[in-house]
Design a protein around this motif. Structure first.
Motif, PDB file in Angstrom:
ATOM      1  N   TYR A 145     -17.640  20.161  26.759  1.00 39.45           N
ATOM      2  CA  TYR A 145     -16.252  20.546  26.530  1.00 39.45           C
ATOM      3  C   TYR A 145     -15.944  20.831  25.063  1.00 39.45           C
ATOM      4  O   TYR A 145     -14.795  21.069  24.716  1.00 39.45           O
ATOM      5  CB  TYR A 145     -15.308  19.465  27.052  1.00 39.45           C
ATOM      6  CG  TYR A 145     -15.420  19.287  28.544  1.00 39.45           C
ATOM      7  CD1 TYR A 145     -14.807  20.185  29.409  1.00 39.45           C
ATOM      8  CD2 TYR A 145     -16.150  18.246  29.083  1.00 39.45           C
ATOM      9  CE1 TYR A 145     -14.924  20.033  30.774  1.00 39.45           C
ATOM     10  CE2 TYR A 145     -16.274  18.091  30.451  1.00 39.45           C
ATOM     11  CZ  TYR A 145     -15.659  18.989  31.300  1.00 39.45           C
ATOM     12  OH  TYR A 145     -15.778  18.850  32.655  1.00 39.45           O
ATOM     13  N   ASP A 203     -14.251  24.068  24.683  1.00 39.58           N
ATOM     14  CA  ASP A 203     -12.976  24.130  25.406  1.00 39.58           C
ATOM     15  C   ASP A 203     -11.872  23.328  24.736  1.00 39.58           C
ATOM     16  O   ASP A 203     -10.692  23.629  24.914  1.00 39.58           O
ATOM     17  CB  ASP A 203     -13.135  23.592  26.831  1.00 39.58           C
ATOM     18  CG  ASP A 203     -14.050  24.443  27.683  1.00 39.58           C
ATOM     19  OD1 ASP A 203     -14.294  25.605  27.320  1.00 39.58           O
ATOM     20  OD2 ASP A 203     -14.523  23.926  28.715  1.00 39.58           O
ATOM     21  N   TYR A 218      -7.795  23.836  25.166  1.00 42.83           N
ATOM     22  CA  TYR A 218      -7.301  23.105  26.329  1.00 42.83           C
ATOM     23  C   TYR A 218      -5.783  22.957  26.311  1.00 42.83           C
ATOM     24  O   TYR A 218      -5.114  23.227  27.310  1.00 42.83           O
ATOM     25  CB  TYR A 218      -7.974  21.737  26.426  1.00 42.83           C
ATOM     26  CG  TYR A 218      -7.628  21.011  27.693  1.00 42.83           C
ATOM     27  CD1 TYR A 218      -8.362  21.238  28.848  1.00 42.83           C
ATOM     28  CD2 TYR A 218      -6.559  20.127  27.751  1.00 42.83           C
ATOM     29  CE1 TYR A 218      -8.037  20.593  30.033  1.00 42.83           C
ATOM     30  CE2 TYR A 218      -6.229  19.484  28.924  1.00 42.83           C
ATOM     31  CZ  TYR A 218      -6.971  19.722  30.064  1.00 42.83           C
ATOM     32  OH  TYR A 218      -6.634  19.093  31.238  1.00 42.83           O
ATOM     33  N   HIS A 220      -3.108  24.020  29.082  1.00 40.70           N
ATOM     34  CA  HIS A 220      -2.583  22.942  29.920  1.00 40.70           C
ATOM     35  C   HIS A 220      -1.531  22.068  29.243  1.00 40.70           C
ATOM     36  O   HIS A 220      -0.943  21.213  29.899  1.00 40.70           O
ATOM     37  CB  HIS A 220      -3.730  22.028  30.367  1.00 40.70           C
ATOM     38  CG  HIS A 220      -4.816  22.737  31.088  1.00 40.70           C
ATOM     39  ND1 HIS A 220      -4.689  23.178  32.377  1.00 40.70           N
ATOM     40  CD2 HIS A 220      -6.061  23.101  30.688  1.00 40.70           C
ATOM     41  CE1 HIS A 220      -5.803  23.777  32.746  1.00 40.70           C
ATOM     42  NE2 HIS A 220      -6.652  23.745  31.739  1.00 40.70           N
ATOM     43  N   GLY A 261      -9.236  13.583  28.551  1.00 43.32           N
ATOM     44  CA  GLY A 261      -9.223  14.863  27.841  1.00 43.32           C
ATOM     45  C   GLY A 261      -8.525  14.755  26.504  1.00 43.32           C
ATOM     46  O   GLY A 261      -8.792  13.857  25.711  1.00 43.32           O
ATOM     47  N   THR A 262      -7.582  15.647  26.254  1.00 42.76           N
ATOM     48  CA  THR A 262      -6.857  15.653  24.978  1.00 42.76           C
ATOM     49  C   THR A 262      -5.646  14.741  24.991  1.00 42.76           C
ATOM     50  O   THR A 262      -4.857  14.762  24.050  1.00 42.76           O
ATOM     51  CB  THR A 262      -6.431  17.074  24.588  1.00 42.76           C
ATOM     52  OG1 THR A 262      -5.514  17.570  25.565  1.00 42.76           O
ATOM     53  CG2 THR A 262      -7.624  18.005  24.467  1.00 42.76           C
ATOM     54  N   MET A 280     -12.771  16.346  22.903  1.00 42.49           N
ATOM     55  CA  MET A 280     -11.470  16.113  23.541  1.00 42.49           C
ATOM     56  C   MET A 280     -10.830  14.845  22.976  1.00 42.49           C
ATOM     57  O   MET A 280      -9.632  14.820  22.678  1.00 42.49           O
ATOM     58  CB  MET A 280     -11.622  15.987  25.061  1.00 42.49           C
ATOM     59  CG  MET A 280     -12.030  17.263  25.740  1.00 42.49           C
ATOM     60  SD  MET A 280     -10.656  18.401  25.888  1.00 42.49           S
ATOM     61  CE  MET A 280     -11.201  19.372  27.261  1.00 42.49           C
TER      62      MET A 280
END
Length: 85
Positions: A6, A9, A13, A17, A44-45, A68
């Motif tokens: 990730y 990404d 992200y 999102h 995630g974040t 992340m």
């Protein structure tokens, strides 16, 4: 984490999102069922972890992606939220 899938990404992200809030009430209702700390797996974040912390919950977030988690820590720090990532 070596070979973080990730890593590329993470920078995008939140642009994709970050404004999504349709599920926030669901996660807040789950957290409201206990007076214990909340563990978010695959945070995630930090989209959900941050909302839970803003609502007063003690939150720990874990994720296999160091990229992340780095973004999540930065957002928590910027908002002066005490979350363990």
């Amino acid at each position: 984490m070596p070979n973080d899938p990730y890593a590329s990404d993470a920078a995008f992200y939140d642009a994709i999102h970050g404004e999504y809030r349709d599920d926030t009430g669901l996660w807040l209702s789950f957290a409201g069922r206990t007076d214990r700390p909340v563990l978010e797996i695959g945070c995630g974040t930090g989209r959900i972890a941050l909302e839970l912390a803003r609502a007063g919950y003690e939150v720990t977030g874990i994720d296999p992606s160091s990229a992340m988690l780095e973004r999540a820590r930065g957002k928590a720090e910027a908002d002066a939220l005490d979350i363990t990532f």
